[in-house]
Design a protein around this motif. Sequence first.
Motif, PDB file in Angstrom:
ATOM      1  N   ILE A  57      -7.584  -3.337  -9.928  1.00  0.00           N
ATOM      2  CA  ILE A  57      -6.298  -3.486 -10.123  1.00  0.00           C
ATOM      3  C   ILE A  57      -5.486  -4.755  -9.693  1.00  0.00           C
ATOM      4  CG2 ILE A  57      -3.867  -2.670 -10.140  1.00  0.00           C
ATOM      5  CD1 ILE A  57      -5.692   0.275  -9.545  1.00  0.00           C
ATOM      6  N   PHE A  58      -5.694  -5.207  -8.434  1.00  0.00           N
ATOM      7  CA  PHE A  58      -4.825  -6.239  -7.664  1.00  0.00           C
ATOM      8  C   PHE A  58      -5.723  -7.357  -7.625  1.00  0.00           C
ATOM      9  CE2 PHE A  58      -2.902  -2.286  -6.480  1.00  0.00           C
ATOM     10  CZ  PHE A  58      -1.585  -2.330  -6.830  1.00  0.00           C
ATOM     11  N   LYS A  59      -6.995  -7.350  -7.633  1.00  0.00           N
ATOM     12  CA  LYS A  59      -7.719  -8.819  -7.572  1.00  0.00           C
ATOM     13  C   LYS A  59      -7.664  -9.372  -6.246  1.00  0.00           C
ATOM     14  CE  LYS A  59      -8.460  -8.922 -12.522  1.00  0.00           C
ATOM     15  NZ  LYS A  59      -9.628  -8.004 -12.390  1.00  0.00           N
ATOM     16  N   ASP A  60      -7.255 -10.713  -6.233  1.00  0.00           N
ATOM     17  CA  ASP A  60      -6.964 -11.613  -5.073  1.00  0.00           C
ATOM     18  C   ASP A  60      -5.885 -11.222  -4.363  1.00  0.00           C
ATOM     19  OD1 ASP A  60      -5.124 -12.835  -6.789  1.00  0.00           O
ATOM     20  OD2 ASP A  60      -5.813 -14.773  -6.847  1.00  0.00           O
ATOM     21  N   LYS A  61      -5.077 -10.350  -4.657  1.00  0.00           N
ATOM     22  CA  LYS A  61      -3.963  -9.676  -3.887  1.00  0.00           C
ATOM     23  C   LYS A  61      -4.399  -8.936  -2.664  1.00  0.00           C
ATOM     24  CE  LYS A  61      -0.001  -8.705  -5.554  1.00  0.00           C
ATOM     25  NZ  LYS A  61       0.883  -9.867  -5.003  1.00  0.00           N
ATOM     26  N   VAL A  62      -5.794  -8.286  -3.133  1.00  0.00           N
ATOM     27  CA  VAL A  62      -6.075  -7.763  -1.827  1.00  0.00           C
ATOM     28  C   VAL A  62      -6.401  -8.447  -0.735  1.00  0.00           C
ATOM     29  CG1 VAL A  62      -7.873  -6.102  -1.157  1.00  0.00           C
ATOM     30  CG2 VAL A  62      -7.103  -6.014  -3.692  1.00  0.00           C
TER      31      VAL A  62
END
Length: 299
Positions: free
Chosen positions: A115-120
Amino acid sequence: MKQSLLILLAIFFAKISFASPQVPDYLIYKNDTIPTYNLLVEQFLPQRGKDNGHLFGLSFRNSIDGELGGSFNCWRGYQAIYKIENNSLFVCDIIDCHAIKNFDKQNSKKYLQEIFKDKVKNNKVFVDWFSGLISFPIRLEDNKIVRWDGVFEKIYLFETALEIDKGIINKISDVENYTDLKNGIDRLTRDSINSIVFKEVQRYKWKNLDKCDCSEKYIITIGGNGKIANVIMPDYQTKEEIEEFWDTKKEYNYCIKSMKKALSKLQFDIIKRNGKPMEENVLLEIWFEENGVIENWTY
């Protein structure tokens, strides 16, 4: 686009509300896991762009992995778990429906990444896309539900409210979502409000009923101060509709003005959301018999 998605969600949930109350998300707060009725992940989803109608489009038919059929009370296909750390709000887990007591941490990591990709970062996601108020019920024996939309949102009498600015928590406060006014009409039992409004309509001295038939469906808005703020006929919202279905606009105006006058003296107690006074709509459908008797046709 964010607003459009939330509107579509509301319409979708409304269509299944008669049979499918939806499960909440959860917030970890002071070592307690508490249900919360705030769709924060959904507000991020438009940033993902198109997804070919899979889970995070508007299909909501499968679990997050796209394989299992969705639960009737979890049409999103998943639940989110949030937590507060150092005055910041994070998504820490995405789980399959009803898996709160025994979920797969590895699957949760996979879902977060999907869902969040590189925001994790460090297995969590900073909720920097959200600003506003969220709340959750305080665990008290005498706490009770003040309002429920029948599908998702529940407002409790005693709640903890968080004021958030782009993921940063500026204020945490305990609030009471009901003000019992000295001469106010009780609103804790929502079902009784329609009857109270109808009795006022019955008491009103209606005139010109031989010339004006006010048998209609009305939406009555109780304002944040507990007074009647507005009255409309939902079936006639445009000038064209009024001209088409009413003999004269004067007749239409008479019915609206008379309804407002009939209800003008009502003073209700105050209902709140997140500790702030809220408006509430009441549906009333009335029918005037030829002998002047007024009937409540609200279903």
